[in-house]
Design a protein around this motif. Sequence first.
Motif, PDB file in Angstrom:
ATOM      1  N   GLU A 185       0.828  -1.208   0.000  1.00  0.00           N
ATOM      2  CA  GLU A 185       0.000   0.000   0.000  1.00  0.00           C
ATOM      3  C   GLU A 185       0.863   1.259   0.000  1.00  0.00           C
ATOM      4  N   MET A 186       1.934   1.227   0.776  1.00  0.00           N
ATOM      5  CA  MET A 186       2.852   2.371   0.790  1.00  0.00           C
ATOM      6  C   MET A 186       3.469   2.585  -0.589  1.00  0.00           C
ATOM      7  N   LEU A 187       3.828   1.499  -1.234  1.00  0.00           N
ATOM      8  CA  LEU A 187       4.503   1.583  -2.527  1.00  0.00           C
ATOM      9  C   LEU A 187       3.590   2.177  -3.597  1.00  0.00           C
ATOM     10  N   VAL A 188       2.348   1.719  -3.664  1.00  0.00           N
ATOM     11  CA  VAL A 188       1.455   2.249  -4.705  1.00  0.00           C
ATOM     12  C   VAL A 188       1.073   3.693  -4.406  1.00  0.00           C
ATOM     13  N   ALA A 189       0.945   4.032  -3.123  1.00  0.00           N
ATOM     14  CA  ALA A 189       0.645   5.424  -2.766  1.00  0.00           C
ATOM     15  C   ALA A 189       1.816   6.328  -3.142  1.00  0.00           C
ATOM     16  N   ALA A 190       3.034   5.860  -2.854  1.00  0.00           N
ATOM     17  CA  ALA A 190       4.219   6.656  -3.181  1.00  0.00           C
ATOM     18  C   ALA A 190       4.369   6.833  -4.684  1.00  0.00           C
ATOM     19  N   ARG A 191       4.051   5.810  -5.443  1.00  0.00           N
ATOM     20  CA  ARG A 191       4.126   5.917  -6.910  1.00  0.00           C
ATOM     21  C   ARG A 191       3.091   6.901  -7.441  1.00  0.00           C
ATOM     22  N   ALA A 192       1.910   6.881  -6.835  1.00  0.00           N
ATOM     23  CA  ALA A 192       0.862   7.823  -7.252  1.00  0.00           C
ATOM     24  C   ALA A 192       1.296   9.258  -6.943  1.00  0.00           C
ATOM     25  N   MET A 193       1.852   9.459  -5.752  1.00  0.00           N
ATOM     26  CA  MET A 193       2.356  10.776  -5.381  1.00  0.00           C
ATOM     27  C   MET A 193       3.455  11.231  -6.327  1.00  0.00           C
ATOM     28  N   LYS A 194       4.365  10.321  -6.646  1.00  0.00           N
ATOM     29  CA  LYS A 194       5.497  10.656  -7.504  1.00  0.00           C
ATOM     30  C   LYS A 194       5.029  11.076  -8.895  1.00  0.00           C
ATOM     31  N   ALA A 195       3.976  10.437  -9.391  1.00  0.00           N
ATOM     32  CA  ALA A 195       3.441  10.798 -10.699  1.00  0.00           C
ATOM     33  C   ALA A 195       2.906  12.225 -10.693  1.00  0.00           C
ATOM     34  N   GLY A 196       2.234  12.591  -9.616  1.00  0.00           N
ATOM     35  CA  GLY A 196       1.751  13.963  -9.495  1.00  0.00           C
ATOM     36  C   GLY A 196       2.879  14.949  -9.329  1.00  0.00           C
ATOM     37  N   LEU A 197       3.879  14.552  -8.571  1.00  0.00           N
ATOM     38  CA  LEU A 197       5.022  15.429  -8.333  1.00  0.00           C
ATOM     39  C   LEU A 197       5.798  15.719  -9.612  1.00  0.00           C
ATOM     40  N   GLU A 198       5.870  14.736 -10.493  1.00  0.00           N
ATOM     41  CA  GLU A 198       6.576  14.933 -11.760  1.00  0.00           C
ATOM     42  C   GLU A 198       5.927  16.050 -12.591  1.00  0.00           C
ATOM     43  N   ILE A 199       4.609  16.155 -12.488  1.00  0.00           N
ATOM     44  CA  ILE A 199       3.910  17.230 -13.196  1.00  0.00           C
ATOM     45  C   ILE A 199       4.193  18.585 -12.544  1.00  0.00           C
ATOM     46  N   LEU A 200       4.247  18.576 -11.215  1.00  0.00           N
ATOM     47  CA  LEU A 200       4.422  19.833 -10.482  1.00  0.00           C
ATOM     48  C   LEU A 200       5.859  20.345 -10.473  1.00  0.00           C
ATOM     49  N   LYS A 201       6.830  19.437 -10.602  1.00  0.00           N
ATOM     50  CA  LYS A 201       8.233  19.829 -10.433  1.00  0.00           C
ATOM     51  C   LYS A 201       8.650  21.046 -11.257  1.00  0.00           C
ATOM     52  N   PRO A 202       8.444  21.051 -12.576  1.00  0.00           N
ATOM     53  CA  PRO A 202       8.872  22.224 -13.349  1.00  0.00           C
ATOM     54  C   PRO A 202       8.134  23.498 -12.941  1.00  0.00           C
ATOM     55  N   LEU A 203       6.886  23.345 -12.531  1.00  0.00           N
ATOM     56  CA  LEU A 203       6.105  24.499 -12.094  1.00  0.00           C
ATOM     57  C   LEU A 203       6.611  25.023 -10.754  1.00  0.00           C
ATOM     58  N   LEU A 204       7.017  24.107  -9.885  1.00  0.00           N
ATOM     59  CA  LEU A 204       7.573  24.507  -8.593  1.00  0.00           C
ATOM     60  C   LEU A 204       8.880  25.267  -8.782  1.00  0.00           C
ATOM     61  N   MET A 240       9.249   8.196  -0.451  1.00  0.00           N
ATOM     62  CA  MET A 240       8.678   8.824   0.746  1.00  0.00           C
ATOM     63  C   MET A 240       9.354  10.158   1.033  1.00  0.00           C
ATOM     64  N   LEU A 241      10.650  10.239   0.785  1.00  0.00           N
ATOM     65  CA  LEU A 241      11.364  11.506   0.968  1.00  0.00           C
ATOM     66  C   LEU A 241      10.863  12.560  -0.014  1.00  0.00           C
ATOM     67  N   GLU A 242      10.649  12.151  -1.258  1.00  0.00           N
ATOM     68  CA  GLU A 242      10.092  13.085  -2.240  1.00  0.00           C
ATOM     69  C   GLU A 242       8.701  13.539  -1.817  1.00  0.00           C
ATOM     70  N   GLY A 243       7.939  12.611  -1.277  1.00  0.00           N
ATOM     71  CA  GLY A 243       6.605  12.949  -0.801  1.00  0.00           C
ATOM     72  C   GLY A 243       6.630  13.894   0.378  1.00  0.00           C
ATOM     73  N   ALA A 244       7.749  13.913   1.112  1.00  0.00           N
ATOM     74  CA  ALA A 244       7.905  14.817   2.251  1.00  0.00           C
ATOM     75  C   ALA A 244       8.480  16.169   1.825  1.00  0.00           C
ATOM     76  N   GLY A 245       8.698  16.344   0.524  1.00  0.00           N
ATOM     77  CA  GLY A 245       9.147  17.639   0.025  1.00  0.00           C
ATOM     78  C   GLY A 245      10.632  17.781  -0.214  1.00  0.00           C
ATOM     79  N   PHE A 246      11.369  16.673  -0.189  1.00  0.00           N
ATOM     80  CA  PHE A 246      12.810  16.720  -0.409  1.00  0.00           C
ATOM     81  C   PHE A 246      13.159  16.560  -1.889  1.00  0.00           C
ATOM     82  N   GLU A 247      14.268  17.153  -2.268  1.00  0.00           N
ATOM     83  CA  GLU A 247      14.905  16.818  -3.542  1.00  0.00           C
ATOM     84  C   GLU A 247      15.764  15.595  -3.282  1.00  0.00           C
ATOM     85  N   VAL A 248      15.587  14.549  -4.085  1.00  0.00           N
ATOM     86  CA  VAL A 248      16.280  13.290  -3.828  1.00  0.00           C
ATOM     87  C   VAL A 248      17.186  12.920  -4.993  1.00  0.00           C
TER      88      VAL A 248
END
Length: 217
Positions: free
Chosen positions: A62-81, A112-120
């Motif tokens: 469950e953690m893994l699929v949630a983290a992957r879902a978050m990462k997919a959203g983060l990839e869209i936001l990264k250039p905008l951030l 999980m680190l990326e989900g916490a707002g870190f650059e990894v």
Amino acid sequence: MDKKLKVIYDAILEGDMESVVGSIQAPLDAGLAPGEILNTALIPAMDKVGQLFEEGEYFVPEMLVAARAMKAGLEILKPLLVDSGVDPVGKVVVGTVKGDLHDIGKNLVAMMLEGAGFEVVDLGTDVTPNQFVAAIQEDVDVVGLSALLTTTMPAMESTIQAIKEAGLRDRVKIIIGGAPVTAEYARQIGADGYAADASQAAALARGLILFQKKFDE
């Protein structure tokens, strides 16, 4: 929480990557800043995932699929951030130490680190002490060392020693983790902390960063 952000939040908890990707544009179109989406939907969702894991309601899948879902959203936001000048919480270099080829735990920690707002920066597996040293020459806050085999644990100590010899030890916090690793071993080899799982690793890294910032003020 804004309804559009709640959709993203819930989709991450459910591990629904397609819904996360499909829902990111709506709050952007509504004028919400990328940083607000990150700090109000993505990061809190991963905090909740970590909480559910600690409570025994979520497990590694469950953690893994949630983290992957978050990462997919983060990839869209990264250039905008980046365009909007939003800085990450800090920069973390992670890797599985020399001689060890296991990467599932390390990959989950990175997400999980990326989900916490870190650059990894993920160095992968079988990473030599010199490779860690090269990766943290400048602007790195935390180094995460992973080992799954008892036989590769000494490479953690060798890596910390190499960082010391390079004159970089005072500039980074070092955390370690992996199945055979303990808090006592972390103290023994001079690490700054130990995390038993990916959720704890993210919380530990964030705590070390916040403590250092307060210390510097």
